[in-house]
Scaffold this motif. Structure first.
Motif, short mmCIF file in Angstrom:
data_model
loop_
_atom_site.label_atom_id
_atom_site.label_comp_id
_atom_site.label_asym_id
_atom_site.label_seq_id
_atom_site.Cartn_x
_atom_site.Cartn_y
_atom_site.Cartn_z
N LYS A 236 0.82 -1.20 0.00
CA LYS A 236 0.00 0.00 0.00
C LYS A 236 0.86 1.26 0.00
CE LYS A 236 -4.18 -1.87 2.16
NZ LYS A 236 -5.12 -1.76 3.29
N THR A 237 1.93 1.22 0.77
CA THR A 237 2.82 2.39 0.85
C THR A 237 3.52 2.63 -0.48
OG1 THR A 237 3.19 1.81 3.18
CG2 THR A 237 4.65 3.44 2.22
N VAL A 238 3.95 1.55 -1.13
CA VAL A 238 4.62 1.67 -2.43
C VAL A 238 3.67 2.22 -3.48
CG1 VAL A 238 5.64 0.34 -4.32
CG2 VAL A 238 6.35 -0.11 -1.97
N ILE A 239 2.43 1.71 -3.50
CA ILE A 239 1.44 2.19 -4.49
C ILE A 239 1.15 3.67 -4.26
CG2 ILE A 239 -0.99 2.01 -5.18
CD1 ILE A 239 -0.75 -1.01 -4.72
N SER A 240 0.99 4.05 -2.98
CA SER A 240 0.75 5.47 -2.67
C SER A 240 1.90 6.34 -3.15
CB SER A 240 0.55 5.64 -1.16
OG SER A 240 0.51 7.01 -0.81
N SER A 241 3.12 5.91 -2.88
CA SER A 241 4.30 6.70 -3.26
C SER A 241 4.43 6.82 -4.78
CB SER A 241 5.57 6.09 -2.67
OG SER A 241 5.50 6.06 -1.26
N ARG A 242 4.19 5.72 -5.47
CA ARG A 242 4.30 5.76 -6.93
C ARG A 242 3.18 6.59 -7.55
NH1 ARG A 242 8.53 3.63 -8.73
NH2 ARG A 242 9.56 1.83 -7.79
N THR A 243 2.00 6.58 -6.94
CA THR A 243 0.91 7.44 -7.42
C THR A 243 1.29 8.91 -7.28
OG1 THR A 243 -0.72 5.77 -6.74
CG2 THR A 243 -1.54 7.98 -7.19
N VAL A 244 1.89 9.26 -6.15
CA VAL A 244 2.36 10.63 -5.95
C VAL A 244 3.42 10.99 -6.98
CG1 VAL A 244 3.63 12.16 -4.38
CG2 VAL A 244 1.79 10.72 -3.49
N LEU A 245 4.33 10.06 -7.24
CA LEU A 245 5.38 10.31 -8.24
C LEU A 245 4.75 10.55 -9.62
CD1 LEU A 245 8.12 7.68 -7.32
CD2 LEU A 245 8.34 10.16 -7.20
N GLY A 246 3.81 9.69 -10.00
CA GLY A 246 3.18 9.82 -11.31
C GLY A 246 2.46 11.15 -11.47
N LEU A 247 1.70 11.55 -10.46
CA LEU A 247 0.97 12.82 -10.54
C LEU A 247 1.92 14.01 -10.52
CD1 LEU A 247 -2.04 12.01 -8.18
CD2 LEU A 247 -2.13 12.37 -10.65
N SER A 248 2.97 13.93 -9.68
CA SER A 248 3.93 15.03 -9.61
C SER A 248 4.64 15.21 -10.96
CB SER A 248 4.95 14.78 -8.51
OG SER A 248 4.32 14.70 -7.24
N TYR A 249 5.06 14.10 -11.57
CA TYR A 249 5.70 14.18 -12.89
C TYR A 249 4.74 14.77 -13.91
CZ TYR A 249 9.68 11.33 -11.35
OH TYR A 249 10.81 10.86 -10.72
N PHE A 250 3.47 14.37 -13.82
CA PHE A 250 2.48 14.87 -14.78
C PHE A 250 2.32 16.38 -14.65
CE2 PHE A 250 -1.95 16.12 -15.59
CZ PHE A 250 -2.03 15.81 -16.94
N PHE A 251 2.21 16.88 -13.41
CA PHE A 251 2.04 18.33 -13.22
C PHE A 251 3.30 19.12 -13.54
CE2 PHE A 251 -1.43 16.87 -10.26
CZ PHE A 251 -2.48 17.37 -11.03
N LEU A 252 4.44 18.42 -13.56
CA LEU A 252 5.69 19.07 -13.97
C LEU A 252 5.95 18.89 -15.47
CD1 LEU A 252 7.98 18.03 -10.96
CD2 LEU A 252 7.16 20.34 -11.48
N ASP A 253 4.91 18.41 -16.20
CA ASP A 253 4.98 18.19 -17.66
C ASP A 253 6.01 17.14 -18.05
OD1 ASP A 253 2.95 20.02 -18.22
OD2 ASP A 253 4.35 21.69 -18.25
#
Length: 588
Positions: free
Chosen positions: A383-400
């Motif tokens: 669960k912790t890994v999925i949460s962290s990777r979701t944050v990474l994916g969204l952060s990368y997306f908002f940083l284009d």
């Protein structure tokens, strides 16, 4: 004490500090002097958010001027380790040792002095977990009872001190105390707690109910009864009792604040509640207030900080959540350095993942990436890994950084078994990128999920929404038939009536009757505001004024009538409602 009971913590500490300045002028040969000094020290244990202001140097000079056996190495250990709670508890013991060193001649005074010392040693044990304080407390309380055995308080304290040592002795002490003071509700609560500790919830419930009959307005028995009900598996009764106890305490009892906050977390978090759900937001907001008050008493309690973070995240209060999670991480880091426990490390990683979500919430994408990557280095918890990777994916997306975002989302899909929400999230990201290829990829991803995991209301709604926006006529009929064939249980779970709204939009595209869908929904849910907004403005206003709605919904309901006085009410209820302001301008 009056300031503390009324919530004026800053004023209380200010008065204590002024009193400490006058202590050197006091009569150190007086029992009252040391009783007052002990009370001043104890205030810092009650209001631990101000414990950094504790004047330990002044108290140390005071103890050095009287006959008290100071443990210099222990004092230095607490000061150097910044263990201020433990230091204050130790100084509380020294205050009562100083009082006993005056060797009061009368039996009542000597008994009282031993009782005060034993009680302070018991408090020190509870704060430091040092069993030497507990053993000393038992000896002191026994001395108090030998000198004067007809008071309930020493028996109660001895019972509490003996719970972890000898349950039979503890039970005897509580029963003896109840025979001396049968109307003391505290005795029955302590006895019930003893039964709970040793897995006898039935006897605990009987004891708590006895306490409730003696003092129905005291929250402690209701809180204990809730814990006993929880131990018996009756979670609904436990939830109601926690709420009742919190109301009885007027939100002022730290124990009630913590247990109510925990109760709301168990009831609302992870159950699909949305920020649009007024009832859920009311409960979460109340719990948030209670937990923030609790942290004023115990700002270093990891469990209290963790519960507060959960509630703040659910309420989307990311800035305060970021502040509290940072504080919690600091405490857990220090705890891990001392113990090197795997459990502490896992807890640290989970809070780090939550901190990454807070950073994402405040749009600090670089900080979110840093927290998430650090979390991935610490744990492999799914669960912790999925949460962290979701944050990474969204952060990368908002940083284009679109390619990096897609890589993270692909990893998430390979990790998660129940990926409906994640699939929807990925589809939304692909669709927002706004090219023909990514829009088609979004639909392909959603249809693939339906093929592999079966039909889901959430996925169906997203496919329908994309079909309506893109006017994909080939899909509209299929989506409509799917939504109209949903069972009643799915319609009930659709709290915000997304299904009838989407069906009405599909009907509009297909040039069919839009009202039929809303009429059918009104038959099943006759008191739902969102349905009547699309059918009858007057009925929707009546529902809004008598139901549980937020200020925006009630403002819109008044606005939709078109009457001047209702538009004015709409403006009064929601001054930020732009539509109300425009409508009001049009009336003049």
């Amino acid at each position: 004490n009056e300031c503390v009971s009324r919530g004026f913590f800053g004023k209380a500490i200010g008065l204590v500090l002024k009193a400490v300045e006058l202590l050197p002028k006091g009569n150190k040969q007086s029992l009252n002097f040391w009783k007052i000094t002990g009370d001043l020290v104890h205030i810092f244990l009650i209001v631990q958010s101000k414990i950094d202001q504790f004047p330990h140097k002044e108290f140390l000079e005071l103890f050095q001027s009287v006959d008290v056996d100071l443990d210099s190495s222990l004092i230095d250990e607490y000061i150097e380790g910044e263990k201020l709670v433990e230091l204050v508890a130790l100084f509380l013991v020294y205050c009562n040792q100083a009082a006993l060193s005056l060797n009061p001649s009368s039996r009542p005074l000597r008994s009282s002095s031993f009782y005060n010392l034993g009680l302070s040693q018991l408090i020190a044990y509870l704060k430091t977990k040092n069993t030497e304080f507990r053993d000393s407390s038992i000896i002191s309380l026994k001395e108090s009872i030998k000198l004067q055995s007809n008071y309930a308080e020493p028996w109660i304290a001895l019972g509490v001190a003996s719970i972890s040592v000898n349950p039979r002795v503890a039970q005897h002490c509580f029963i003896k105390g109840s025979s001396i003071d049968p109307r003391n509700v505290e005795i029955w609560s302590d006895l019930a707690l003893l039964y709970l500790r040793y897995d006898d919830p039935e006897l605990a419930v009987e004891s708590y109910m006895r306490g409730q009959s003696l003092a129905p307005s005291e929250p402690i028995s209701w809180l204990g009864h809730a814990l006993a009900a929880q131990a018996q598996g009756d979670f609904e009764l436990a939830s109601n009792l926690f709420t009742h106890a919190f109301i009885l305490s007027n939100g002022g009892s730290p124990v009630a604040q913590l247990l109510y906050g925990l109760n709301i977390c168990l009831k609302r978090i992870g159950k699909g509640d949305d920020v649009q759900d007024v009832e859920a937001v009311q409960e979460l907001s109340t719990a948030c207030y209670g937990m923030l008050q609790y942290l004023k008493h115990y700002p270093l309690d990891p469990f209290g900080l963790s519960v507060s973070c959960l509630i703040l995240e659910k309420l989307n209060d990311y800035e305060l959540g970021q502040e509290i999670s940072t504080q919690l991480l600091s405490i857990l880091e220090k705890a891990y350095e001392e113990s090197e426990s795997d459990d502490v490390l896992l807890n640290f990683a989970r809070i780090k993942a939550q901190s990454a979500r807070f950073e994402l919430g405040v749009q600090n994408y670089e900080g979110a990436i840093e927290c998430a990557q650090e979390c991935l280095e610490l744990t492999e918890d799914e669960k912790t890994v999925i949460s962290s990777r979701t944050v990474l994916g969204l952060s990368y997306f908002f940083l284009d950084k679109f390619d990096e975002a897609l890589e993270e989302f692909k990893l998430i899909l390979s990790l998660s078994n129940d990926a409906k929400r994640l699939v929807v999230l990925i589809a939304q990201v692909l669709y927002i990128y706004d090219t023909e290829e990514t829009k088609q990829a979004a639909l392909d991803q959603l249809f693939h999920n339906v093929e592999t995991a079966g039909t889901s209301l959430l996925v169906t709604l997203v496919i329908g929404a994309i079909s309506v926006v893109e006017n994909l006529e080939d899909y509209l009929v299929i989506i409509k038939s799917e939504l109209e064939a949903l069972p009643l249980s799915e319609l009930i779970s659709d709290k915000f009536k997304n299904v009838p709204y989407l069906v009405s939009q599909v009907n509009r595209r297909l040039k069919e009757n839009e009202q039929f869908t809303w009429q059918r929904s009104a038959y099943f849910f006759p008191d739902d505001l969102r349905i009547w907004e699309n059918l009858d403005r007057n009925i929707s206003l009546k529902i809004a004024t008598h139901g549980k709605v937020n200020a925006n919904d009630l403002s819109d309901a008044y606005l939709n009538t078109g009457e001047l006085r209702d538009i004015q009410r709409s403006m009064f209820l929601s001054p930020w409602n732009v539509a109300s302001a425009e409508a009001l301008k049009g009336c003049f």
